[in-house]
Design a protein around this motif. Structure first.
Motif, PDB file in Angstrom:
ATOM      1  N   ARG A 221      42.008  26.536  37.968  1.00 16.77           N
ATOM      2  CA  ARG A 221      42.814  27.698  37.425  1.00 16.77           C
ATOM      3  C   ARG A 221      42.030  28.548  36.690  1.00 16.77           C
ATOM      4  NH1 ARG A 221      47.905  23.781  35.738  1.00 16.77           N
ATOM      5  NH2 ARG A 221      47.988  22.737  37.495  1.00 16.77           N
ATOM      6  N   PHE A 222      42.253  29.906  37.064  1.00 16.50           N
ATOM      7  CA  PHE A 222      41.716  30.817  36.501  1.00 16.50           C
ATOM      8  C   PHE A 222      42.459  31.939  35.413  1.00 16.50           C
ATOM      9  CE2 PHE A 222      39.074  29.336  39.791  1.00 16.50           C
ATOM     10  CZ  PHE A 222      37.733  29.108  39.340  1.00 16.50           C
ATOM     11  N   ASP A 223      41.995  32.678  34.531  1.00 16.35           N
ATOM     12  CA  ASP A 223      42.451  33.924  34.197  1.00 16.35           C
ATOM     13  C   ASP A 223      42.321  35.058  35.434  1.00 16.35           C
ATOM     14  OD1 ASP A 223      41.891  36.494  32.830  1.00 16.35           O
ATOM     15  OD2 ASP A 223      43.095  35.417  31.384  1.00 16.35           O
ATOM     16  N   PRO A 224      43.338  35.509  35.423  1.00 18.50           N
ATOM     17  CA  PRO A 224      43.577  36.756  36.635  1.00 18.50           C
ATOM     18  C   PRO A 224      42.358  37.524  36.552  1.00 18.50           C
ATOM     19  CG  PRO A 224      45.868  36.376  35.966  1.00 18.50           C
ATOM     20  CD  PRO A 224      44.945  35.595  34.747  1.00 18.50           C
ATOM     21  N   GLN A 225      41.948  38.014  35.200  1.00 19.31           N
ATOM     22  CA  GLN A 225      40.949  38.977  35.189  1.00 19.31           C
ATOM     23  C   GLN A 225      39.583  38.417  35.383  1.00 19.31           C
ATOM     24  OE1 GLN A 225      41.988  39.724  31.162  1.00 19.31           O
ATOM     25  NE2 GLN A 225      42.534  41.885  31.739  1.00 19.31           N
ATOM     26  N   VAL A 226      39.328  37.035  35.239  1.00 22.41           N
ATOM     27  CA  VAL A 226      38.201  36.289  35.427  1.00 22.41           C
ATOM     28  C   VAL A 226      37.963  35.994  37.141  1.00 22.41           C
ATOM     29  CG1 VAL A 226      36.943  34.106  35.247  1.00 22.41           C
ATOM     30  CG2 VAL A 226      38.088  35.284  33.235  1.00 22.41           C
ATOM     31  N   TRP A 227      39.244  35.873  37.778  1.00 26.66           N
ATOM     32  CA  TRP A 227      39.087  35.770  39.211  1.00 26.66           C
ATOM     33  C   TRP A 227      38.899  36.997  39.782  1.00 26.66           C
ATOM     34  CZ3 TRP A 227      38.481  32.093  42.546  1.00 26.66           C
ATOM     35  CH2 TRP A 227      38.964  32.558  44.088  1.00 26.66           C
ATOM     36  N   GLN A 228      39.448  38.099  39.295  1.00 23.00           N
ATOM     37  CA  GLN A 228      39.104  39.440  39.857  1.00 23.00           C
ATOM     38  C   GLN A 228      37.489  39.840  39.994  1.00 23.00           C
ATOM     39  OE1 GLN A 228      41.417  41.194  41.739  1.00 23.00           O
ATOM     40  NE2 GLN A 228      39.495  42.182  42.511  1.00 23.00           N
ATOM     41  N   GLY A 229      37.057  39.380  38.660  1.00 23.95           N
ATOM     42  CA  GLY A 229      35.620  39.673  38.562  1.00 23.95           C
ATOM     43  C   GLY A 229      34.710  38.739  39.292  1.00 23.95           C
ATOM     44  N   PHE A 230      35.031  37.670  39.773  1.00 26.36           N
ATOM     45  CA  PHE A 230      34.488  36.726  40.833  1.00 26.36           C
ATOM     46  C   PHE A 230      34.670  37.383  41.940  1.00 26.36           C
ATOM     47  CE2 PHE A 230      35.022  33.455  43.747  1.00 26.36           C
ATOM     48  CZ  PHE A 230      33.844  32.906  43.882  1.00 26.36           C
ATOM     49  N   VAL A 231      35.966  37.918  42.456  1.00 23.91           N
ATOM     50  CA  VAL A 231      35.998  38.528  43.823  1.00 23.91           C
ATOM     51  C   VAL A 231      35.180  39.881  43.690  1.00 23.91           C
ATOM     52  CG1 VAL A 231      37.846  39.653  45.242  1.00 23.91           C
ATOM     53  CG2 VAL A 231      38.283  37.379  44.085  1.00 23.91           C
ATOM     54  N   ASP A 232      35.262  40.353  42.914  1.00 23.42           N
ATOM     55  CA  ASP A 232      34.497  41.866  42.854  1.00 23.42           C
ATOM     56  C   ASP A 232      32.943  41.596  43.123  1.00 23.42           C
ATOM     57  OD1 ASP A 232      36.905  43.111  42.510  1.00 23.42           O
ATOM     58  OD2 ASP A 232      36.527  43.758  40.510  1.00 23.42           O
ATOM     59  N   LYS A 233      32.621  40.532  42.479  1.00 24.96           N
ATOM     60  CA  LYS A 233      30.914  40.126  42.585  1.00 24.96           C
ATOM     61  C   LYS A 233      30.723  39.544  43.964  1.00 24.96           C
ATOM     62  CE  LYS A 233      26.977  39.438  40.759  1.00 24.96           C
ATOM     63  NZ  LYS A 233      26.280  40.509  40.355  1.00 24.96           N
ATOM     64  N   VAL A 234      31.469  38.651  44.472  1.00 24.39           N
ATOM     65  CA  VAL A 234      31.413  38.280  45.885  1.00 24.39           C
ATOM     66  C   VAL A 234      31.384  39.419  46.802  1.00 24.39           C
ATOM     67  CG1 VAL A 234      32.318  36.973  47.714  1.00 24.39           C
ATOM     68  CG2 VAL A 234      32.149  35.971  45.377  1.00 24.39           C
ATOM     69  N   LYS A 235      32.481  40.287  46.716  1.00 24.64           N
ATOM     70  CA  LYS A 235      32.453  41.480  47.728  1.00 24.64           C
ATOM     71  C   LYS A 235      31.247  42.318  47.605  1.00 24.64           C
ATOM     72  CE  LYS A 235      37.394  41.906  48.077  1.00 24.64           C
ATOM     73  NZ  LYS A 235      38.762  42.830  47.931  1.00 24.64           N
ATOM     74  N   SER A 236      30.614  42.627  46.244  1.00 25.73           N
ATOM     75  CA  SER A 236      29.547  43.363  46.290  1.00 25.73           C
ATOM     76  C   SER A 236      28.236  42.708  46.857  1.00 25.73           C
ATOM     77  CB  SER A 236      29.167  43.668  44.830  1.00 25.73           C
ATOM     78  OG  SER A 236      28.739  42.433  44.116  1.00 25.73           O
ATOM     79  N   GLN A 237      28.315  41.316  47.341  1.00 30.17           N
ATOM     80  CA  GLN A 237      27.295  40.681  47.981  1.00 30.17           C
ATOM     81  C   GLN A 237      27.268  40.742  49.438  1.00 30.17           C
ATOM     82  OE1 GLN A 237      24.764  39.635  45.789  1.00 30.17           O
ATOM     83  NE2 GLN A 237      25.777  40.661  44.237  1.00 30.17           N
ATOM     84  N   ILE A 238      28.476  41.163  49.893  1.00 28.80           N
ATOM     85  CA  ILE A 238      28.696  40.997  51.314  1.00 28.80           C
ATOM     86  C   ILE A 238      27.751  42.252  52.026  1.00 28.80           C
ATOM     87  CG2 ILE A 238      30.222  41.250  53.277  1.00 28.80           C
ATOM     88  CD1 ILE A 238      31.972  39.696  51.257  1.00 28.80           C
TER      89      ILE A 238
END
Length: 61
Positions: free
Chosen positions: A44-61
């Motif tokens: 379980r993640f705080d929504p802002q922490v999850w969004q930060g993770f998703v943004d970082k993954v997307k920037s690596q694609i």
């Protein structure tokens, strides 16, 4: 996790591969689980922490 609506990435294959599922419809939390073990534990993640993770993954694609 009552009421969680689980979804897989659109990039996941339909052959039951190694996938995670995400439920982001719950207030104040984003839940993540292993699609092969839906009755197992969840992360379980705080929504802002999850969004930060998703943004970082997307920037690596």
């Amino acid at each position: 996790m009552t009421g969680a609506r689980w979804r897989k990435s659109t990039r996941s294959s339909s052959n039951g591969g190694n996938c995670v599922e995400v439920a982001d419809n719950l207030p104040g939390v984003v839940a993540v689980r292993d699609s092969k073990d839906p009755d197992g534990g969840t992360l379980r993640f705080d929504p802002q922490v999850w969004q930060g993770f998703v943004d970082k993954v997307k920037s690596q694609i």
